[in-house]
Design a protein around this motif. Structure first.
Motif, PDB file in Angstrom:
ATOM      1  N   TYR A   1       0.970  -1.339   0.086  1.00  0.00           N
ATOM      2  CA  TYR A   1       0.047   0.095   0.044  1.00  0.00           C
ATOM      3  C   TYR A   1       0.799   1.269   0.016  1.00  0.00           C
ATOM      4  CZ  TYR A   1      -3.991  -3.022   0.806  1.00  0.00           C
ATOM      5  OH  TYR A   1      -4.892  -4.317   0.491  1.00  0.00           O
ATOM      6  N   PHE A   2       2.177   1.066   0.532  1.00  0.00           N
ATOM      7  CA  PHE A   2       2.971   2.162   0.517  1.00  0.00           C
ATOM      8  C   PHE A   2       3.310   2.613  -1.089  1.00  0.00           C
ATOM      9  CE2 PHE A   2       7.588   3.679   0.014  1.00  0.00           C
ATOM     10  CZ  PHE A   2       7.557   4.788   0.470  1.00  0.00           C
ATOM     11  N   PHE A   3       3.621   1.412  -1.951  1.00  0.00           N
ATOM     12  CA  PHE A   3       3.750   1.777  -3.369  1.00  0.00           C
ATOM     13  C   PHE A   3       2.505   2.133  -4.089  1.00  0.00           C
ATOM     14  CE2 PHE A   3       7.136  -1.922  -2.287  1.00  0.00           C
ATOM     15  CZ  PHE A   3       8.129  -0.942  -2.458  1.00  0.00           C
ATOM     16  N   LEU A   4       1.257   1.541  -3.555  1.00  0.00           N
ATOM     17  CA  LEU A   4       0.214   1.852  -4.318  1.00  0.00           C
ATOM     18  C   LEU A   4       0.000   3.601  -4.007  1.00  0.00           C
ATOM     19  CD1 LEU A   4      -2.615   1.430  -5.519  1.00  0.00           C
ATOM     20  CD2 LEU A   4      -3.446   0.745  -3.454  1.00  0.00           C
ATOM     21  N   ALA A   5      -0.008   4.055  -2.766  1.00  0.00           N
ATOM     22  CA  ALA A   5      -0.014   5.511  -2.402  1.00  0.00           C
ATOM     23  C   ALA A   5       0.677   6.309  -3.292  1.00  0.00           C
ATOM     24  CB  ALA A   5       0.272   5.684  -1.139  1.00  0.00           C
ATOM     25  N   ASN A   6       2.005   5.794  -3.534  1.00  0.00           N
ATOM     26  CA  ASN A   6       2.888   6.491  -4.628  1.00  0.00           C
ATOM     27  C   ASN A   6       2.474   6.638  -5.937  1.00  0.00           C
ATOM     28  OD1 ASN A   6       5.929   7.489  -3.393  1.00  0.00           O
ATOM     29  ND2 ASN A   6       5.071   5.706  -2.080  1.00  0.00           N
ATOM     30  N   LEU A   7       1.813   5.529  -6.374  1.00  0.00           N
ATOM     31  CA  LEU A   7       1.410   5.296  -7.792  1.00  0.00           C
ATOM     32  C   LEU A   7       0.116   6.361  -7.898  1.00  0.00           C
ATOM     33  CD1 LEU A   7       1.423   3.859 -10.250  1.00  0.00           C
ATOM     34  CD2 LEU A   7      -0.161   2.239  -9.541  1.00  0.00           C
ATOM     35  N   SER A   8      -0.684   6.193  -6.829  1.00  0.00           N
ATOM     36  CA  SER A   8      -1.936   7.367  -6.861  1.00  0.00           C
ATOM     37  C   SER A   8      -1.419   8.562  -7.074  1.00  0.00           C
ATOM     38  CB  SER A   8      -2.496   7.127  -5.745  1.00  0.00           C
ATOM     39  OG  SER A   8      -3.094   5.731  -5.593  1.00  0.00           O
TER      40      SER A   8
END
Length: 315
Positions: free
Chosen positions: A60-67
């Motif tokens: 989810y850390f990577f997902l937040a960055n992608l968002s």
């Protein structure tokens, strides 16, 4: 049109999708809706990850960055197009065009890198689950994201500096809704051999490298899933990477479709229309892909809205 070496006073015309006045309100409404959905959807993902401690994990850390990158990428191109439609002007200054190229290239390549990092995260989670927390630790997560940003910033700076060395005609018509790097190089009045060489070399290294990493990761993931004996175990393992695989497929299939269609039709206008798929539609759909079948994200969003509602009632 007369060529000029002094590009500081150049102005470009973004032709967009259609010159018919009756279609402009429809295009404006469509892109405004997609832009708002993209911003709100990705912002909710970021808020959910930030507010819920259960989502403080590498995935989810990577997902937040992608968002965040998806919001930034869309904000680089769509608002200028909407403003041009609203003001009935197609003009973009040379400085604004170069700035748009810099940020679009930056966020487009960041998208590719983050998808590769997320594939590596899923590879470790499925193929080496017992060592996952040791390998994918917070320090490594921050380092991977920092490396992605550093490489992409340097690459975008290089591409922008290469554009600055070009000279353009005093008034250039761009058959696109934003200043796209390849279009700008094609429209230059000076020699573009070095620009093309740098652009295609970077595409092979920075595009092909991460894509190869994604393919390798998923080949190992599929091999590991096939080795699981129980059907329930296979489903659980596949479900942990289904969302990411969907986003990767959507991103690369739409991008491939853009270049295949543009190569087949040899039409810049058709390429501009097709590019909407990966520049606007894909960032808009990412939040839905990651949230609709994700119980953790839906729970976090529900908790967030309940807290905000209670806070509003008490204040």
């Amino acid at each position: 049109m007369k060529a000029s070496n002094d590009t500081r006073f150049s102005k470009f015309l973004l032709l967009g999708f259609s010159e018919e006045p009756e279609l402009q309100p429809l295009i404006f409404g469509l892109f405004l809706s997609m832009y708002l959905i993209t911003v709100v959807g990705n912002l909710l993902i970021i808020l959910a990850v930030h507010s819920d401690s259960h989502l403080h994990t590498p995935m989810y850390f990577f997902l937040a960055n992608l968002s965040f990158v998806d919001i930034s990428s869309t904000s680089t191109t769509v608002p200028k197009m909407l403003m041009n439609i609203q003001t009935e002007s197609k003009v973009i200054t040379y400085a604004s065009c170069v700035t748009q190229i810099y940020f679009f290239v930056l966020f487009a390549v960041l998208d590719v890198f983050l998808l590769a990092v997320m594939a590596y995260d899923r590879f470790v989670a499925i193929c080496q689950p017992l060592h996952y927390m040791v390998i994918i630790n917070p320090q490594l997560c921050r380092l991977l994201v920092l490396m992605c940003w550093t490489i992409c910033i340097l690459h975008s700076l290089l591409q922008t500096l290469m554009v600055l060395r070009l000279s353009f005609c005093t008034e250039v018509e761009i058959p696109h809704y934003f200043c796209e790097l390849n279009q700008m190089i094609q429209l230059a009045c000076s020699d573009t051999f070095l620009n093309n060489m740098v652009m295609y070399s970077a595409a092979v290294l920075l595009g092909g490298g991460p894509f190869s990493g994604i393919l390798y990761s998923y080949s190992k993931i599929v091999s590991s899933i096939c080795g699981i004996s129980s059907a329930q175990g296979k489903y659980k393992a596949f479900s942990t990477c289904a969302s990411h695989l969907s986003v990767v497929s959507l991103f690369y299939c739409t991008m491939l479709g853009v270049y295949l269609s543009s190569a087949a039709t040899q039409s810049s206008h058709a390429s501009a229309v097709a590019s909407v798929m990966y520049t606007v539609v894909t960032p808009m759909l990412n939040p839905f892909i990651y949230s609709l079948r994700n119980k953790d994200v839906k729970r976090a969003l529900k908790t967030f809205f309940v807290k905000e509602t209670l806070r509003g009632q008490l204040s």
